[in-house]
Scaffold this active site. Structure first.
Site, PDB file in Angstrom:
ATOM      1  N   GLU A   1       0.887  -1.183   0.000  1.00  0.00           N
ATOM      2  CA  GLU A   1       0.000   0.000   0.000  1.00  0.00           C
ATOM      3  C   GLU A   1       0.916   1.220   0.000  1.00  0.00           C
ATOM      4  O   GLU A   1       1.381   1.664   1.048  1.00  0.00           O
ATOM      5  CB  GLU A   1      -0.876   0.021   1.256  1.00  0.00           C
ATOM      6  CG  GLU A   1      -1.826  -1.160   1.395  1.00  0.00           C
ATOM      7  CD  GLU A   1      -3.075  -1.030   0.525  1.00  0.00           C
ATOM      8  OE1 GLU A   1      -3.256   0.014  -0.136  1.00  0.00           O
ATOM      9  OE2 GLU A   1      -3.854  -1.992   0.503  1.00  0.00           O
TER      10      GLU A   1
ATOM     11  N   CYS B   1      -2.318   9.273   2.364  1.00  0.00           N
ATOM     12  CA  CYS B   1      -1.985   8.681   1.056  1.00  0.00           C
ATOM     13  C   CYS B   1      -3.027   9.101   0.037  1.00  0.00           C
ATOM     14  O   CYS B   1      -2.742   9.181  -1.153  1.00  0.00           O
ATOM     15  CB  CYS B   1      -1.896   7.166   1.173  1.00  0.00           C
ATOM     16  SG  CYS B   1      -3.336   6.441   1.955  1.00  0.00           S
TER      17      CYS B   1
HETATM   18  P1  NAD Z   1       8.279   4.945   4.693  1.00  0.00           P
HETATM   19  O1  NAD Z   1       8.315   4.186   3.415  1.00  0.00           O
HETATM   20  O2  NAD Z   1       9.391   5.864   4.972  1.00  0.00           O
HETATM   21  O3  NAD Z   1       8.185   3.947   5.951  1.00  0.00           O
HETATM   22  C1  NAD Z   1       7.198   2.952   6.049  1.00  0.00           C
HETATM   23  C2  NAD Z   1       7.663   1.849   6.992  1.00  0.00           C
HETATM   24  O4  NAD Z   1       8.771   1.160   6.422  1.00  0.00           O
HETATM   25  C3  NAD Z   1       8.143   2.341   8.340  1.00  0.00           C
HETATM   26  O5  NAD Z   1       7.709   1.419   9.329  1.00  0.00           O
HETATM   27  C4  NAD Z   1       9.662   2.317   8.194  1.00  0.00           C
HETATM   28  O6  NAD Z   1      10.336   2.214   9.418  1.00  0.00           O
HETATM   29  C5  NAD Z   1       9.853   1.086   7.355  1.00  0.00           C
HETATM   30  N1  NAD Z   1      11.087   1.022   6.550  1.00  0.00           N
HETATM   31  C6  NAD Z   1      11.872   2.020   6.112  1.00  0.00           C
HETATM   32  N2  NAD Z   1      12.871   1.535   5.332  1.00  0.00           N
HETATM   33  C7  NAD Z   1      12.699   0.202   5.274  1.00  0.00           C
HETATM   34  C8  NAD Z   1      13.388  -0.858   4.613  1.00  0.00           C
HETATM   35  N3  NAD Z   1      14.459  -0.629   3.838  1.00  0.00           N
HETATM   36  N4  NAD Z   1      12.923  -2.119   4.759  1.00  0.00           N
HETATM   37  C9  NAD Z   1      11.818  -2.366   5.494  1.00  0.00           C
HETATM   38  N5  NAD Z   1      11.124  -1.404   6.146  1.00  0.00           N
HETATM   39  C10 NAD Z   1      11.562  -0.138   6.037  1.00  0.00           C
HETATM   40  O7  NAD Z   1       6.872   5.735   4.698  1.00  0.00           O
HETATM   41  P2  NAD Z   1       6.351   6.876   5.690  1.00  0.00           P
HETATM   42  O8  NAD Z   1       7.101   8.134   5.425  1.00  0.00           O
HETATM   43  O9  NAD Z   1       6.266   6.379   7.084  1.00  0.00           O
HETATM   44  O10 NAD Z   1       4.852   7.049   5.180  1.00  0.00           O
HETATM   45  C11 NAD Z   1       4.430   7.885   4.156  1.00  0.00           C
HETATM   46  C12 NAD Z   1       4.170   7.125   2.877  1.00  0.00           C
HETATM   47  O11 NAD Z   1       3.240   6.070   3.114  1.00  0.00           O
HETATM   48  C13 NAD Z   1       3.551   7.976   1.799  1.00  0.00           C
HETATM   49  O12 NAD Z   1       4.151   7.685   0.570  1.00  0.00           O
HETATM   50  C14 NAD Z   1       2.095   7.554   1.812  1.00  0.00           C
HETATM   51  O13 NAD Z   1       1.414   7.779   0.592  1.00  0.00           O
HETATM   52  C15 NAD Z   1       2.223   6.104   2.109  1.00  0.00           C
HETATM   53  N6  NAD Z   1       0.977   5.552   2.644  1.00  0.00           N
HETATM   54  C16 NAD Z   1       0.246   4.740   1.846  1.00  0.00           C
HETATM   55  C17 NAD Z   1      -0.972   4.245   2.288  1.00  0.00           C
HETATM   56  C18 NAD Z   1      -1.817   3.375   1.407  1.00  0.00           C
HETATM   57  O14 NAD Z   1      -2.723   2.741   1.930  1.00  0.00           O
HETATM   58  N7  NAD Z   1      -1.579   3.295   0.112  1.00  0.00           N
HETATM   59  C19 NAD Z   1      -1.422   4.561   3.574  1.00  0.00           C
HETATM   60  C20 NAD Z   1      -0.632   5.378   4.383  1.00  0.00           C
HETATM   61  C21 NAD Z   1       0.560   5.869   3.898  1.00  0.00           C
END
Ligand code: NAD
Length: 517
Positions: free
Chosen positions: A265, A299
């Site tokens: 997502e 998002c």
């Molecule tokens: P992010 O990608 O920075 O982090 C998401 C998660 O991944 C966190 O728990 C983080 O600690 C972890 N993470 C980071 N690097 C990783 C790696 N290399 N391997 C595994 N895990 C890792 O995202 P964010 O800044 O927390 O959130 C914002 C983003 O999330 C936006 O792009 C938003 O659109 C998206 N989002 C999407 C939805 C959806 O349902 N489509 C919902 C909410 C947020």
């Protein structure tokens, strides 16, 4: 700790003045790096959380596997009864937990509480689901044979979640995963550990009361390293990842390379299209909420606005009035509509996006600046002014239109034909949410049909953000094709088997194949 923050934490049994264990697998502990939980509205450090060390993560995965071996044999309606109790326990703390979401993530109070309500709603849904996760009986071509399609629990489901929905996204996953008979291991965003600890305390109290192993709903706080280890682990049967496209691409590849299941997502870049016959009294406030609500950190936030030439001037003038009236404020205060961005880094992302727009010749109709004049504690917050920009024409190949800026920046384009606007809507990599405003049934038919919006969410006279839990939620293309929450999403949380059963005295082969001499 400020008295305000102390009150919110106290109500959820969280001690904010010392290091808190951030791992739960039946017991609370934490020996890894320290995570700081920082209030985005003030900059105040709310708590220090001891995240999972590599050894603790390994142990938690082992305990989750054992918990699964127990839990898969608990009848599904009994699992539903546990979910019902979790629902009740969450409802009893709804306002307190909602306040913590506001305090730690920064969204305004009504949205914080709304997020907890979403968890309650999906728990309700999953209680019903626990009696309806049906397989199928398929007609066999062979006499005396039956074919069954059977769902069974999948194993250990890891939920990696983003900062912007620190409660609801876990709720969507936990409710379905638990109903399906799995053990769930949650790795929340490193910047929202307190929300995950508070939720896990509530969930684990119900599990303990029912003599269910706590690792059925395990928690491992941590950053990138912990996330990477989970994604790589063969002990994890499915990774449900919510976050950025950048990280999602890595997660998707890694899980795929070990033939695990993955549900993605990812980012959105959502457009609203306003037709000449749109009811502006409804459309303008909806775009305002979509673009400014949660300070543009959903998002599904509205990032692109395509206006028909005949209504563009009227629409923009009404929208500008709303933007002019909105004031940044304390997310916990009832009248506030605009809270802070979640981190200092996000303020930098916002500023860079506005600067890029300015340099490209875009006209800035509202906002365009970081708030530096807030007095008192809010002076330490990450506040920016919501921005409306009109770039010079629409070019969906340009990063201005193609990339998700996770901040309240709305780009506006003007079109003459609906087909042109649908082309722009679809011309970006992401495909999460989209919204058309019209009263003309012919436009609706085009929009939801084969040549219409290619997003996972295709709304009519409803803004891009604010989905209910009943339908499956998710996006297409670089948003990752995942589906969570309602609809058929539960089917991903089980393993399916096709079981052919012969109850005859013959053993015929399918397709009439003969294999006897
Ligand atoms: P992010 O990608 O920075 O982090 C998401 C998660 O991944 C966190 O728990 C983080 O600690 C972890 N993470 C980071 N690097 C990783 C790696 N290399 N391997 C595994 N895990 C890792 O995202 P964010 O800044 O927390 O959130 C914002 C983003 O999330 C936006 O792009 C938003 O659109 C998206 N989002 C999407 C939805 C959806 O349902 N489509 C919902 C909410 C947020």
């Amino acid at each position: 700790l400020s008295s305000r923050a102390a009150r919110v934490l106290d109500a959820l049994d969280i001690a904010g003045d010392r290091e808190i264990p951030g791992v739960y697998d039946g017991e609370w502990h934490g020996a890894g790096d320290v995570l700081e939980s920082v209030c985005p509205a003030t900059g105040e450090v709310l708590a220090r959380v001891r995240s999972a060390s590599p050894e603790e993560l390994h142990a938690a995965l082992g305990r989750a596997r054992e918990a699964y071996a127990f839990f898969r044999s608990v009848p599904a309606p009994r699992r539903g009864e546990i979910l019902r109790q979790i629902r009740e326990a969450l409802a009893a703390k709804r306002d307190e937990l909602g306040a913590l979401v506001s305090l730690e993530m920064g969204k305004i109070r009504t949205e914080g509480v709304g997020e907890v309500q979403e968890f309650i709603d999906i728990a309700d849904y999953a209680v019903g689901l626990s009696r309806m996760m049906n397989g199928r009986v398929v007609a066999s071509e062979r006499p005396g044979h039956s074919i069954l399609e059977v769902p069974n629990p999948l194993g250990v489901v890891a939920v990696l979640s983003a900062f912007n929905f620190p409660v609801a996204v876990y709720g969507w996953n936990l409710a379905l995963s638990l109903a399906a008979g799995n053990a769930t291991l949650w790795k929340p965003s490193a910047t929202t550990p307190l929300c995950s600890i508070a939720v896990t305390k509530i969930v684990s109290s119900v599990l303990e009361r029912n003599s269910i192993p706590g690792a059925v709903a395990a928690l491992v706080t941590g950053g990138k390293d912990v996330g990477e280890s989970i994604v790589e682990s063969q002990d994890v049967d499915m990774v449900s990842f919510t976050g950025s496209e950048h990280v999602g691409r890595i997660v998707g590849r890694t899980v795929q390379s070990r033939f695990g299941k993955v549900l993605l997502e990812l980012g959105g870049n959502n457009a609203s299209i306003i037709m000449p016959d749109a009811d502006l009294a409804l459309a303008v406030p909806a775009v305002f909420f979509g673009a400014v609500g949660t300070a543009g950190q959903r998002c599904t936030s509205t990032r692109r606005l395509y206006l028909h030439r005949t209504v563009a001037a009227a629409f923009l003038s009404r929208l500008q009035s709303l933007y002019a009236a909105v004031r940044p404020g304390d997310p916990l205060a009832p009248a506030t509509l605009l809270g802070p961005l979640h981190t200092r880094a996000a303020v930098g992302v916002y500023s860079a996006a506005v600067e890029r727009l300015r340099k490209s010749g875009a006209e800035i109709l509202a906002g365009g600046a970081v708030c530096r004049d807030l007095a008192g504690p809010l002076g330490g917050g990450n506040y920016v002014l919501p921005t409306i920009a009109v770039p010079r024409g629409v070019d969906v190949a340009d990063p201005i239109w193609r990339e998700e800026t996770f901040a309240p920046v709305l780009c506006v384009g003007v079109f003459d034909e609906l087909e042109e606007a649908i082309g722009w809507n679809n011309g970006v990599p992401q495909g999460l949410s989209s919204s058309l405003w019209t009263r003309d049934l012919r436009n609706v038919g085009k929009w939801i049909g084969p040549a219409g919006s290619d997003a996972g969410i295709v709304n009519v006279n409803v803004g891009t953000s604010g989905a209910e839990i009943g339908a499956a939620f998710g996006g297409n293309k670089s948003t990752g094709w995942g589906r969570e929450s309602g609809g058929d999403a539960w089917k991903q949380y089980v393993r399916w088997s096709a079981c052919t059963i012969n109850f005859s005295d013959e053993a015929p082969l399918a397709q009439g194949v003969q294999f006897s001499s």
